[in-house]
Design an enzyme around this catalytic site. Structure first.
Site, PDB file in Angstrom:
ATOM      1  N   LYS A   1      20.921  22.263  55.807  1.00 45.35           N
ATOM      2  CA  LYS A   1      20.145  22.997  54.800  1.00 45.35           C
ATOM      3  C   LYS A   1      21.033  23.218  53.585  1.00 45.35           C
ATOM      4  O   LYS A   1      22.221  23.548  53.734  1.00 45.35           O
ATOM      5  CB  LYS A   1      19.680  24.327  55.397  1.00 45.35           C
ATOM      6  CG  LYS A   1      18.716  25.121  54.533  1.00 45.35           C
ATOM      7  CD  LYS A   1      18.228  26.375  55.270  1.00 45.35           C
ATOM      8  CE  LYS A   1      17.235  27.198  54.472  1.00 45.35           C
ATOM      9  NZ  LYS A   1      16.740  28.392  55.193  1.00 45.35           N
TER      10      LYS A   1
ATOM     11  N   SER B   1      12.659  31.635  59.129  1.00 46.20           N
ATOM     12  CA  SER B   1      12.812  30.380  58.378  1.00 46.20           C
ATOM     13  C   SER B   1      13.227  29.162  59.182  1.00 46.20           C
ATOM     14  O   SER B   1      13.212  28.057  58.659  1.00 46.20           O
ATOM     15  CB  SER B   1      13.798  30.575  57.240  1.00 46.20           C
ATOM     16  OG  SER B   1      13.131  31.149  56.159  1.00 46.20           O
TER      17      SER B   1
ATOM     18  N   SER C   1      11.639  28.967  55.249  1.00 44.78           N
ATOM     19  CA  SER C   1      12.240  28.360  54.079  1.00 44.78           C
ATOM     20  C   SER C   1      12.997  27.064  54.385  1.00 44.78           C
ATOM     21  O   SER C   1      13.304  26.320  53.460  1.00 44.78           O
ATOM     22  CB  SER C   1      13.201  29.363  53.441  1.00 44.78           C
ATOM     23  OG  SER C   1      14.315  29.588  54.290  1.00 44.78           O
TER      24      SER C   1
HETATM   25  N1  GLN Z   1       9.625  33.888  54.883  1.00 45.44           N
HETATM   26  C1  GLN Z   1      10.559  34.956  54.927  1.00 45.44           C
HETATM   27  C2  GLN Z   1      10.967  35.318  53.515  1.00 45.44           C
HETATM   28  O1  GLN Z   1      10.440  34.779  52.629  1.00 45.44           O
HETATM   29  C3  GLN Z   1      11.745  34.573  55.762  1.00 45.44           C
HETATM   30  C4  GLN Z   1      12.705  33.707  55.067  1.00 45.44           C
HETATM   31  C5  GLN Z   1      13.910  33.335  55.890  1.00 45.44           C
HETATM   32  O2  GLN Z   1      13.911  33.487  57.113  1.00 45.44           O
HETATM   33  N2  GLN Z   1      14.941  32.881  55.212  1.00 45.44           N
HETATM   34  O3  GLN Z   1      11.806  36.119  53.289  1.00 45.44           O
END
Ligand code: GLN
Length: 487
Positions: free
Chosen positions: A80, A179, A155
């Site tokens: 990532k 995410s 994400s």
């Molecule tokens: N979707 C969640 C957010 O927008 C989690 C994101 C994540 O786990 N990095 O914060």
């Protein structure tokens, strides 16, 4: 596509050892696949061909000399793009870091290099890992390999899509509120968030430090167990890293699970699920019954506050973590500021995207004097109560299950202009981050449109071995995990 790319890492490792293919050939095959799909999928921000091929060459030398290979040596992996790899651009999919080149390796990156895992590229993500659909990347959107009109989840959308589309066999993501698990579920693969502190965060671009954890994406549970083993361990450079020995997580996969107690989270199966996800959950429960497990309904009464708690704590932490991007130390600097204050404000106004700005403002508000007690302190107290709910639950059951998400992947754009609807996508995943417990999403079927459905399994802190065991037994009872998108 080279047919070997469709295999699991375990199978690819065998093929390497049996000299059916060399590590360089396998890595090159992955690059050909990436070239073929890149425009369609938008998975990678950059490729790291030289690093990958150099690593693969070392693997081939070892094989030629008859030396033993480290775990997962020679298996192509996508990183990532919020994790540092020396000499690569590490952008967090943000304009503010668009040209930032890593001067150091994250601890997990070093571990991958030590194990001779070829890192093929830096996978696209929601800017600074903030999002659930990967539409918040400053560069381009990632598409779901099962249906190009749908989101891959976020994400870590690039990481998940790359594994589902066989561009890479392994990937790493970061999970602050889901995410890893959410995109794994939307893309029909395995995605796992370890216990908080199990994997070092050193060299991961921080979003919310008390919640962030790095974890594996793979197409099988066995591969996930092995990848976690490679990246885990104590790291003096991360003060929250746990000083405990790393287990051989795959050792327990085949253990009999007869008599284990499986808790079904009442609050996550009663409302809001699509009909197909609901049916898949019933089937999952049936599967565990057939495996000899006892099913218990478990209530987590404070779970409903998780999203509210998370969006105070995560935004508060990110407003502090992202203060470092000021145009002075590194990253983008506005070209036309007349004084220092204007340089700060313009740099940040031009460098950050709308979702990141929204989070910084929310977090700054929650931390400001006069509101601190009402929001931040309250959220911390509530976090302790959610954690207590899990503790009580695990006194009664071995694991907890729920859908990873109440719905399957949605159309691109469907929630992009409605932040609250987007935030609700994480209803099932966020509480595990608040409690610091490990969680996994594994393939559990398909909906009427052929989109994958994920089953989430949660375990008490540091019980990764049990989590993988319970996941593997479910996985092997079906062939959902063997299905690949036709792309
Ligand atoms: N979707 C969640 C957010 O927008 C989690 C994101 C994540 O786990 N990095 O914060």
């Amino acid at each position: 596509m080279n047919e070997l790319l469709k295999k699991t890492a375990a199978e690819q490792s065998k093929a390497l050892k049996n000299k059916e293919i060399s590590a360089v050939e396998l890595t090159q095959a992955a690059f050909e696949r990436i070239d073929e799909l890149d425009e369609k999928l938008g998975t990678f921000n950059s490729l790291t061909k030289e690093t990958a091929l150099n690593t693969a060459k070392k693997v081939d030398e070892k094989i030629a000399n008859g030396e033993e290979l480290p775990l997962l040596a020679g298996i192509p992996l996508a990183l990532k793009d919020n994790m540092n790899l020396v000499g690569s651009k590490t952008t967090a999919s943000s304009k503010i870091l668009e040209n930032f080149v890593s001067p150091f390796n994250a601890t997990i990156t070093q571990k991958l290099l030590d194990n001779l895992v070829p890192i093929v590229g830096k996978a696209n993500l929601d800017e600074f890992a903030m999002g659930s659909s990967n539409e918040n990347s400053a560069f381009r959107k990632v598409r779901n390999p099962w249906n190009l009109n749908k989101v891959p989840g976020g994400s870590s959308g690039g990481s998940a899509a790359s594994v589902a589309a066989c561009e890479a066999t392994l990937a790493l993501g970061s999970d602050t509120g889901g995410s890893i698990r959410l995109p794994a579920s939307f893309c029909g693969i395995v995605g796992m968030k370890p216990t908080y502190g199990r994997v070092s965060r050193y060299g991961l671009i921080a979003f919310a430090s008390s919640l962030d954890q790095i974890g594996p994406f793979t197409r099988s549970v066995e591969d996930a167990a092995n990848l976690l083993e490679v990246i885990s361990g104590h790291d003096p450079k991360d003060s929250t890293s746990l000083n405990l020995p790393v287990e051989h997580y795959a050792a327990g996969l085949a253990n009999d699970i007869k008599g284990k107690k499986v808790g079904v989270i009442k609050e996550l199966i009663s409302e809001g699920l699509t009909e197909d996800v609901s049916k898949a959950m019933e089937k999952a429960i049936e599967t565990y019954k057939n495996l000899g497990c006892e099913i218990v309904e478990i209530s987590l009464p404070r779970l409903k506050y998780s999203i509210g708690i998370y969006y105070i704590l995560a935004t508060a932490e990110c407003s502090s973590n992202l203060a470092r991007f000021d145009g002075v130390k590194y990253g983008y600097r506005t070209p036309d500021a007349k004084n220092l204050m204007e340089m700060y404000t313009k740099t940040r106004a031009e460098g950050f995207g709308p979702e990141v700005k929204r989070r910084i403002m929310l977090g700054t508000y929650a931390l400001s004097s006069g509101y601190y007690d009402a929001y931040y302190k309250k959220a911390q107290q509530m976090r302790a109560l959610v954690t207590e709910d899990f503790k009580k639950a695990f006194e009664q059951v071995d694991i907890l299950i729920s859908p990873t998400c109440p719905n399957t992947a949605f159309e691109l754009g469907a929630k992009a202009s409605d932040p609250l609807a987007m935030y609700l996508t994480d209803i099932a995943t966020i509480s595990a981050n608040l409690a610091g417990i490990p969680g996994i999403s594994i393939p559990a079927g398909f909906d009427r449109d052929g989109m994958p459905i994920g089953l989430q399994i949660l375990a008490p802190q540091l019980q990764e071995t049990k989590l993988f065991n319970m996941s593997y037994q479910f996985e092997q009872a079906h062939d959902y995990w063997k299905q690949l998108p036709n792309i």
